[in-house]
Design a protein around this motif. Structure first.
Motif, PDB file in Angstrom:
ATOM      1  N   SER A 115      65.106  24.043 103.441  1.00  0.00           N
ATOM      2  CA  SER A 115      65.066  23.583 104.832  1.00  0.00           C
ATOM      3  C   SER A 115      64.514  24.681 105.732  1.00  0.00           C
ATOM      4  O   SER A 115      64.710  25.870 105.474  1.00  0.00           O
ATOM      5  CB  SER A 115      66.474  23.206 105.312  1.00  0.00           C
ATOM      6  OG  SER A 115      67.046  22.216 104.485  1.00  0.00           O
ATOM      7  N   GLY A 116      63.815  24.261 106.782  1.00  0.00           N
ATOM      8  CA  GLY A 116      63.361  25.199 107.798  1.00  0.00           C
ATOM      9  C   GLY A 116      61.972  25.771 107.594  1.00  0.00           C
ATOM     10  O   GLY A 116      61.440  26.421 108.493  1.00  0.00           O
ATOM     11  N   ASP A 190      67.927  19.432  96.469  1.00  0.00           N
ATOM     12  CA  ASP A 190      66.976  18.533  97.119  1.00  0.00           C
ATOM     13  C   ASP A 190      65.784  18.412  96.184  1.00  0.00           C
ATOM     14  O   ASP A 190      65.189  19.434  95.825  1.00  0.00           O
ATOM     15  CB  ASP A 190      66.544  19.087  98.480  1.00  0.00           C
ATOM     16  CG  ASP A 190      65.706  18.093  99.283  1.00  0.00           C
ATOM     17  OD1 ASP A 190      65.815  16.885  99.007  1.00  0.00           O
ATOM     18  OD2 ASP A 190      64.954  18.537 100.169  1.00  0.00           O
ATOM     19  N   HIS A 269      70.518  26.644 113.519  1.00  0.00           N
ATOM     20  CA  HIS A 269      69.658  26.764 112.333  1.00  0.00           C
ATOM     21  C   HIS A 269      68.287  27.316 112.708  1.00  0.00           C
ATOM     22  O   HIS A 269      67.637  27.976 111.885  1.00  0.00           O
ATOM     23  CB  HIS A 269      69.525  25.409 111.628  1.00  0.00           C
ATOM     24  CG  HIS A 269      68.936  24.317 112.458  1.00  0.00           C
ATOM     25  ND1 HIS A 269      69.630  23.715 113.497  1.00  0.00           N
ATOM     26  CD2 HIS A 269      67.723  23.711 112.428  1.00  0.00           C
ATOM     27  CE1 HIS A 269      68.868  22.798 114.055  1.00  0.00           C
ATOM     28  NE2 HIS A 269      67.703  22.772 113.428  1.00  0.00           N
ATOM     29  N   ASN A 270      67.872  27.081 113.942  1.00  0.00           N
ATOM     30  CA  ASN A 270      66.577  27.612 114.378  1.00  0.00           C
ATOM     31  C   ASN A 270      66.638  29.103 114.692  1.00  0.00           C
ATOM     32  O   ASN A 270      65.602  29.776 114.694  1.00  0.00           O
ATOM     33  CB  ASN A 270      66.054  26.822 115.575  1.00  0.00           C
ATOM     34  CG  ASN A 270      65.408  25.521 115.146  1.00  0.00           C
ATOM     35  OD1 ASN A 270      64.703  25.466 114.136  1.00  0.00           O
ATOM     36  ND2 ASN A 270      65.660  24.443 115.890  1.00  0.00           N
ATOM     37  N   ASN A 273      65.788  30.397 111.431  1.00  0.00           N
ATOM     38  CA  ASN A 273      64.342  30.260 111.243  1.00  0.00           C
ATOM     39  C   ASN A 273      63.594  31.362 111.982  1.00  0.00           C
ATOM     40  O   ASN A 273      62.638  31.946 111.451  1.00  0.00           O
ATOM     41  CB  ASN A 273      63.883  28.886 111.721  1.00  0.00           C
ATOM     42  CG  ASN A 273      64.404  27.759 110.859  1.00  0.00           C
ATOM     43  OD1 ASN A 273      64.712  27.950 109.679  1.00  0.00           O
ATOM     44  ND2 ASN A 273      64.520  26.572 111.432  1.00  0.00           N
ATOM     45  N   ARG A 304      61.176  17.459 115.093  1.00  0.00           N
ATOM     46  CA  ARG A 304      62.313  18.320 114.803  1.00  0.00           C
ATOM     47  C   ARG A 304      63.156  18.374 116.065  1.00  0.00           C
ATOM     48  O   ARG A 304      62.842  19.095 117.009  1.00  0.00           O
ATOM     49  CB  ARG A 304      61.862  19.718 114.401  1.00  0.00           C
ATOM     50  CG  ARG A 304      61.578  19.967 112.922  1.00  0.00           C
ATOM     51  CD  ARG A 304      60.795  18.909 112.251  1.00  0.00           C
ATOM     52  NE  ARG A 304      60.354  19.286 110.899  1.00  0.00           N
ATOM     53  CZ  ARG A 304      59.343  18.721 110.280  1.00  0.00           C
ATOM     54  NH1 ARG A 304      58.669  17.724 110.870  1.00  0.00           N
ATOM     55  NH2 ARG A 304      59.004  19.077 109.061  1.00  0.00           N
ATOM     56  N   ASP A 319      63.850  12.836 114.968  1.00  0.00           N
ATOM     57  CA  ASP A 319      64.153  13.962 114.086  1.00  0.00           C
ATOM     58  C   ASP A 319      63.760  13.666 112.641  1.00  0.00           C
ATOM     59  O   ASP A 319      63.931  12.554 112.145  1.00  0.00           O
ATOM     60  CB  ASP A 319      65.635  14.319 114.163  1.00  0.00           C
ATOM     61  CG  ASP A 319      65.934  15.648 113.474  1.00  0.00           C
ATOM     62  OD1 ASP A 319      65.326  16.662 113.853  1.00  0.00           O
ATOM     63  OD2 ASP A 319      66.756  15.656 112.548  1.00  0.00           O
ATOM     64  N   ALA A 321      65.034  15.081 109.910  1.00  0.00           N
ATOM     65  CA  ALA A 321      66.070  15.391 108.916  1.00  0.00           C
ATOM     66  C   ALA A 321      66.218  14.271 107.891  1.00  0.00           C
ATOM     67  O   ALA A 321      66.280  13.100 108.246  1.00  0.00           O
ATOM     68  CB  ALA A 321      67.405  15.635 109.623  1.00  0.00           C
ATOM     69  N   ASP A 325      71.439  19.006 103.945  1.00  0.00           N
ATOM     70  CA  ASP A 325      71.470  20.229 104.747  1.00  0.00           C
ATOM     71  C   ASP A 325      70.801  20.030 106.106  1.00  0.00           C
ATOM     72  O   ASP A 325      71.328  20.449 107.139  1.00  0.00           O
ATOM     73  CB  ASP A 325      70.771  21.373 103.994  1.00  0.00           C
ATOM     74  CG  ASP A 325      71.717  22.091 103.043  1.00  0.00           C
ATOM     75  OD1 ASP A 325      72.776  21.521 102.735  1.00  0.00           O
ATOM     76  OD2 ASP A 325      71.393  23.210 102.617  1.00  0.00           O
ATOM     77  N   LYS A 326      69.627  19.415 106.087  1.00  0.00           N
ATOM     78  CA  LYS A 326      68.906  19.179 107.345  1.00  0.00           C
ATOM     79  C   LYS A 326      69.693  18.234 108.253  1.00  0.00           C
ATOM     80  O   LYS A 326      69.778  18.439 109.464  1.00  0.00           O
ATOM     81  CB  LYS A 326      67.525  18.579 107.059  1.00  0.00           C
ATOM     82  CG  LYS A 326      66.529  19.511 106.392  1.00  0.00           C
ATOM     83  CD  LYS A 326      65.200  18.800 106.225  1.00  0.00           C
ATOM     84  CE  LYS A 326      64.100  19.717 105.710  1.00  0.00           C
ATOM     85  NZ  LYS A 326      64.198  19.960 104.269  1.00  0.00           N
ATOM     86  N   SER A 330      71.112  19.105 111.982  1.00  0.00           N
ATOM     87  CA  SER A 330      70.673  18.322 113.143  1.00  0.00           C
ATOM     88  C   SER A 330      71.852  17.680 113.856  1.00  0.00           C
ATOM     89  O   SER A 330      71.934  17.703 115.086  1.00  0.00           O
ATOM     90  CB  SER A 330      69.667  17.248 112.712  1.00  0.00           C
ATOM     91  OG  SER A 330      68.433  17.829 112.358  1.00  0.00           O
TER      92      SER A 330
END
Length: 454
Positions: A115-116, A190, A269-270, A273, A304, A319, A321, A325-326, A330
């Motif tokens: 993710s990300g 995933d 989460h960002n 990132n 996103r 979004d 997601a 996880d995503k 979110s």
């Protein structure tokens, strides 16, 4: 000049590569099911404006003078255009091989992880642009800083020898790349089981010639070994430590490298990132002020946590997601944006839904509150020979906690949401692979706008 024909040119991994090949002076053409269906017309118009030739996916575009047919894993062997290529003895190459040939001859920066990775790719590009590095960028999502009337925004040709790419572990092609700098954002189930993902990412790490950048707060990622490793995270043992200072629905201010950074997109989460992108910049000896500017100027990735509209205090969000996880990340952010949350989720394929069924159910059960509502749309059908013996109902039956409704089609969701939405609500359309979800999110906003004032 060579002639390349992309079968499935509308795909998120295909069209950015096609754009770069065209920008490098090649003849580029292609076909796509969605082009034939008349959907996502804006995307195909932007390809056409760049001088890319579009054809129906019936074999008529395959001519003897084409040098190579480019395909992705999504293209099945019985495809009529592949049959035409074999008849004409035209070489067929996988998109990842074409990309790897370009990338491995450049100063390559490869972003991987469960993710990300799309966001990190865009952030690294923004920072390098601010530092005057002018990289070539190939991404799986649309970077808002590059989107124009004629450019999709998921690819940018650069004048330097630096190339930044998002890599894909789902089909194993990540092992074809030999980056100078690589990033692994995180590793979670995933597409494949954890053990297989660890094996693939370790090969990716072994192929890295200069610096491997790892998320120190992800236990599975920490298991990946490299000769020169830089870690990032909130834990004190990280080489680059991040500390959130101020969190809001529109962005986050955080500390790293002894400086303060302003990130103008939401979600903790960002921040992770951004930390990954900062680590890349540090490896390249980019000054801190340029890194700060790049992080602040990064406008995000389309779909996103993208705010579509605010109508009478009701937020509609689009979004991407799609894995547990995503989705969890979110939903955590979405809950902080309002009082009550409605999620409209479209599972992104029969195989992924079957593979992640229990994890998806657990994610929605834990992340959503009893006051929240979950609408499950029918599973996205990309065509082909998929095993269609699973449905959204199988997922709904395993979810406990929120109010869950299986919707037979989208219009019924529009009506139900419009009837119940109230000031303070956040409504999120969620899912991957289907570009029409953005149109659906806009239709939802339009429906809310058109209803009588309460």
């Amino acid at each position: 000049m060579k002639k390349y024909y992309f079968v499935g040119i509308g795909g998120s991994g295909m069209n950015p590569l096609a754009q770069i090949m065209r920008q490098r002076g090649n003849w580029v053409g292609g076909s796509d099911r969605n082009y034939d269906r008349g959907t996502t017309a804006a995307l195909f118009e932007k390809l056409r404006q760049q001088g890319i030739h579009l054809f129906s996916q019936d074999g008529s575009g395959i001519t003897p003078d084409i040098d190579a047919i480019v395909v992705s894993t999504a293209i099945e062997p019985h495809n009529v255009e592949l049959q035409q290529a074999r008849t004409l003895v035209i070489p067929v190459i996988h998109r990842s091989d074409l990309l790897a040939d370009m990338f491995n001859h450049a100063f390559g920066i490869a972003i991987g992880g469960t993710s990300g990775k799309t966001t990190v790719t865009g952030m690294v590009a923004a920072i390098l642009d601010c530092a005057g590095k002018d990289p070539t960028v190939i991404n799986g999502g649309i970077m808002k800083q590059y989107a124009t009337e004629s450019r999709i925004g998921n690819a940018k040709g650069g004048s330097s020898g630096i190339m930044i790419i998002e890599t894909d572990e789902s089909d194993g092609s990540i092992t074809k790349f030999h980056p100078r700098i690589s990033v692994i954002t995180n590793i979670a189930k995933d597409h494949k089981e954890i053990a297989e993902l660890q094996r693939l990412f370790q090969i990716f790490a072994d192929h890295t010639t200069d610096t491997l950048i790892l998320n120190n707060d992800c236990p599975v990622t920490r298991s990946i070994a490299g000769s020169r490793v830089i870690t990032f995270g909130m834990s004190a043992s990280s080489d680059i430590t991040i500390e959130p200072l101020q969190i809001s629905a529109s962005g986050i201010r955080f500390a790293a490298l002894g400086a303060t950074f302003q990130l103008n997109i939401p979600g903790m989460h960002n921040v992770y990132n951004a930390a990954a992108a900062i680590a890349v910049a540090v490896t390249l000896d980019i000054p801190v002020f340029a890194i700060q500017q790049g992080v602040a100027e990064f406008r995000g990735i389309q779909r996103r946590l993208e705010l579509v509209s605010m109508i009478n205090g009701i937020q509609v969000v689009d979004d991407f997601a799609h894995n547990p996880d995503k989705i969890a990340a979110s939903i955590k952010t979405l809950k902080s944006m309002g009082e009550r949350l409605t999620v409209i989720y479209q599972p992104h394929g029969y195989g992924p839904t079957r593979f992640l069924l229990d994890e998806l159910a657990a994610c929605f059960s834990v992340s959503l509150r009893p006051s929240d509502t979950l609408f499950l749309l029918p599973i996205f059908d990309a065509g082909g020979t998929a095993d269609r013996s699973i449905s959204s109902l199988d997922l709904a039956q395993k979810i406990r906690g929120p109010q869950v409704t299986c919707a037979p089609e989208r219009n019924s969701v529009l009506e139900q949401v419009a009837a119940c939405a109230q000031t303070g609500d956040v409504i999120a359309v969620m899912g991957a692979r289907d570009d029409t979800l953005s149109s659906f999110a806009q239709a939802l906003a339009d429906t809310l706008r058109a209803r009588p004032t309460r």
